[in-house]
Write a protein that holds these residues in place. Structure first.
Motif: not given
Length: 125
Positions: A29-36, A39
């Motif tokens: 989730c942290f790598l896919l910035v929108v889903t921080i 995360g």
């Protein structure tokens, strides 16, 4: 007593495995910035699943509508199967007398796995 239950949960009650799973989900989730925000919720679940005894989940005061909307998205994508997994594991652990505390710990993880945003984990003391 809480320390003993937490150590046994960590070793035998799947605490380590749950924390690794939630941690990996948080990293994705942290790598896919929108889903921080998801995360952050996954990391909260990872920490709570490591040592669940002696802590509880309470609503965080002052959360907004965005948290509720994100929770709805969480439930659709992740929450329902995470909660179902904790319920099944809790029932399976409650079959034996020794596993009852671990089953109860899994049941404590159900609400926060289902609806994690807008909640915080606090000590019982």
């Amino acid at each position: 007593m809480r320390l003993i239950l937490n150590v046994l949960w960590f070793i035998f009650g799947s605490g380590f495995v749950l924390a690794i799973g939630y941690g990996v989900a948080a990293l994705i989730c942290f790598l896919l910035v929108v889903t921080i925000p998801f995360g952050v919720a996954s990391m909260r679940l990872a920490v709570y699943s490591l040592w669940p005894f002696g802590r509880t989940v309470v609503p965080k005061p002052g959360v907004g509508v965005g948290s509720g909307l994100a929770n709805i998205l969480w439930v659709v994508l992740f929450g329902w199967w995470l909660a179902l997994t904790h319920i099944v594991a809790g029932v399976a652990q409650c079959v034996t007398i020794i596993g009852i505390p671990f089953g109860i710990a899994n049941f404590k993880l159900v609400p926060v796995a289902f609806w994690p945003l807008g909640r915080e984990i606090v000590d019982l003391d």
